[in-house]
Structures are given as structure tokens and as C-alpha cells.
Motif scaffolding. Structure first.
Motif, PDB file in Angstrom:
ATOM      1  N   THR A  31       2.570   1.697  -3.398  1.00  0.00           N
ATOM      2  CA  THR A  31       1.617   2.203  -4.392  1.00  0.00           C
ATOM      3  C   THR A  31       1.353   3.689  -4.174  1.00  0.00           C
ATOM      4  O   THR A  31       1.328   4.470  -5.126  1.00  0.00           O
ATOM      5  CB  THR A  31       0.303   1.406  -4.324  1.00  0.00           C
ATOM      6  OG1 THR A  31       0.598   0.028  -4.581  1.00  0.00           O
ATOM      7  CG2 THR A  31      -0.699   1.905  -5.343  1.00  0.00           C
ATOM      8  N   TYR A  32       1.156   4.092  -2.923  1.00  0.00           N
ATOM      9  CA  TYR A  32       0.926   5.503  -2.596  1.00  0.00           C
ATOM     10  C   TYR A  32       2.105   6.365  -3.023  1.00  0.00           C
ATOM     11  O   TYR A  32       1.922   7.412  -3.669  1.00  0.00           O
ATOM     12  CB  TYR A  32       0.661   5.646  -1.098  1.00  0.00           C
ATOM     13  CG  TYR A  32       0.751   7.057  -0.590  1.00  0.00           C
ATOM     14  CD1 TYR A  32      -0.205   8.009  -0.938  1.00  0.00           C
ATOM     15  CD2 TYR A  32       1.802   7.455   0.236  1.00  0.00           C
ATOM     16  CE1 TYR A  32      -0.118   9.308  -0.480  1.00  0.00           C
ATOM     17  CE2 TYR A  32       1.896   8.755   0.698  1.00  0.00           C
ATOM     18  CZ  TYR A  32       0.933   9.667   0.342  1.00  0.00           C
ATOM     19  OH  TYR A  32       1.026  10.960   0.800  1.00  0.00           O
ATOM     20  N   LEU A  45       0.828  -1.213   0.000  1.00  0.00           N
ATOM     21  CA  LEU A  45       0.000   0.000   0.000  1.00  0.00           C
ATOM     22  C   LEU A  45       0.860   1.259   0.000  1.00  0.00           C
ATOM     23  O   LEU A  45       0.601   2.201  -0.750  1.00  0.00           O
ATOM     24  CB  LEU A  45      -0.947   0.002   1.198  1.00  0.00           C
ATOM     25  CG  LEU A  45      -2.084  -1.005   1.166  1.00  0.00           C
ATOM     26  CD1 LEU A  45      -2.820  -1.025   2.504  1.00  0.00           C
ATOM     27  CD2 LEU A  45      -3.051  -0.691   0.038  1.00  0.00           C
ATOM     28  N   VAL A  46       1.895   1.271   0.831  1.00  0.00           N
ATOM     29  CA  VAL A  46       2.778   2.440   0.892  1.00  0.00           C
ATOM     30  C   VAL A  46       3.543   2.587  -0.420  1.00  0.00           C
ATOM     31  O   VAL A  46       3.677   3.696  -0.936  1.00  0.00           O
ATOM     32  CB  VAL A  46       3.735   2.356   2.102  1.00  0.00           C
ATOM     33  CG1 VAL A  46       4.775   3.467   2.061  1.00  0.00           C
ATOM     34  CG2 VAL A  46       2.952   2.413   3.402  1.00  0.00           C
ATOM     35  N   ALA A  91       1.121   8.556  -6.192  1.00  0.00           N
ATOM     36  CA  ALA A  91       0.537   9.800  -5.692  1.00  0.00           C
ATOM     37  C   ALA A  91       1.588  10.760  -5.131  1.00  0.00           C
ATOM     38  O   ALA A  91       1.764  11.860  -5.662  1.00  0.00           O
ATOM     39  CB  ALA A  91      -0.513   9.490  -4.621  1.00  0.00           C
ATOM     40  N   TYR A  92       2.282  10.361  -4.077  1.00  0.00           N
ATOM     41  CA  TYR A  92       3.135  11.291  -3.352  1.00  0.00           C
ATOM     42  C   TYR A  92       4.338  11.764  -4.166  1.00  0.00           C
ATOM     43  O   TYR A  92       4.569  12.969  -4.298  1.00  0.00           O
ATOM     44  CB  TYR A  92       3.589  10.668  -2.033  1.00  0.00           C
ATOM     45  CG  TYR A  92       4.212  11.655  -1.092  1.00  0.00           C
ATOM     46  CD1 TYR A  92       3.461  12.696  -0.553  1.00  0.00           C
ATOM     47  CD2 TYR A  92       5.558  11.569  -0.741  1.00  0.00           C
ATOM     48  CE1 TYR A  92       4.023  13.618   0.302  1.00  0.00           C
ATOM     49  CE2 TYR A  92       6.124  12.485   0.118  1.00  0.00           C
ATOM     50  CZ  TYR A  92       5.360  13.501   0.638  1.00  0.00           C
ATOM     51  OH  TYR A  92       5.928  14.427   1.479  1.00  0.00           O
TER      52      TYR A  92
END
Length: 104
Positions: free
Chosen positions: A53-54, A50-51, A58-59
Motif C-alpha cells: 500500500t505504501y 502495508l508495504v 505514496a512512494y
């Protein structure tokens, strides 16, 4: 019980400290840089995915759109999450104002 620190973690911390102090020793003609170190503590492989992918979708793209480049993402590699359950993100900023504005 005293726990021994992971040698990889010791090395990473030494590199980060050296990098931070070496920028202060540079010529006065060069601009200063400011760094933010984010640490994500994980409990399992699902959280790591999840991290990842984020950060990837995104980030990090958002930081690049803001003109922030040369971002470092570091992971400690091990099969044991109690030893290596962190992802480190090192973000360079050209000014304190930019550093503070990103978290606003």
C-alpha cells in the motif's frame, strides 16, 4: 549448519549485477545511470500488505512526480516467509545528485 541460497534470489542478484555492469560498458556518448536497491524485510502477510500500500499509494507516485521512471518492484513468491520475506525496489537515477537529494 550451512543454508542453501534460494535459486530465485541468486538469479535476481545476478541480473542486478549484470545490469549494473552493462551500463558501464555502454558508449561514452550516453549518460551514466545510478541505481538504488531498497530491500524491505517482512515478518508476515500484514506487513506485506502495508508495504504494498505504501509503495503503490505514496512512494512510487512521489518518485514519478520527481521525474523518476522505470522503477522495478520485485517479490520472491513462496508460502514460507522464512524463505521469501523481502520486497526489492530498484530505482534508476540520472545523476548522483538526484540519488542523494531523494534521501535528504
Amino acid at each position: 549448519m550451512i543454508m542453501k541460497a534460494n535459486p530465485v534470489l541468486k538469479t535476481l542478484i545476478c541480473v542486478l549485477i549484470f545490469t549494473a555492469f552493462s551500463t558501464t560498458l555502454q558508449s561514452q556518448n550516453q549518460e551514466r545511470e545510478f541505481y538504488q536497491l531498497k530491500t524491505y524485510t517482512l515478518e508476515n502477510g500484514n506487513q506485506e500488505n502495508l508495504v504494498d500500500t505504501y509503495l503503490e499509494n505514496a512512494y512510487l507516485p512521489a518518485l514519478k512526480r520527481m521525474g523518476i521512471h522505470n522503477i522495478g518492484v520485485f517479490k520472491l513468491r513462496s508460502n514460507n516467509y522464512t524463505l521469501s520475506n523481502k520486497i526489492f525496489v530498484l530505482i534508476p537515477f540520472s545523476s548522483q545528485e538526484k540519488l542523494y537529494s531523494i534521501e535528504a
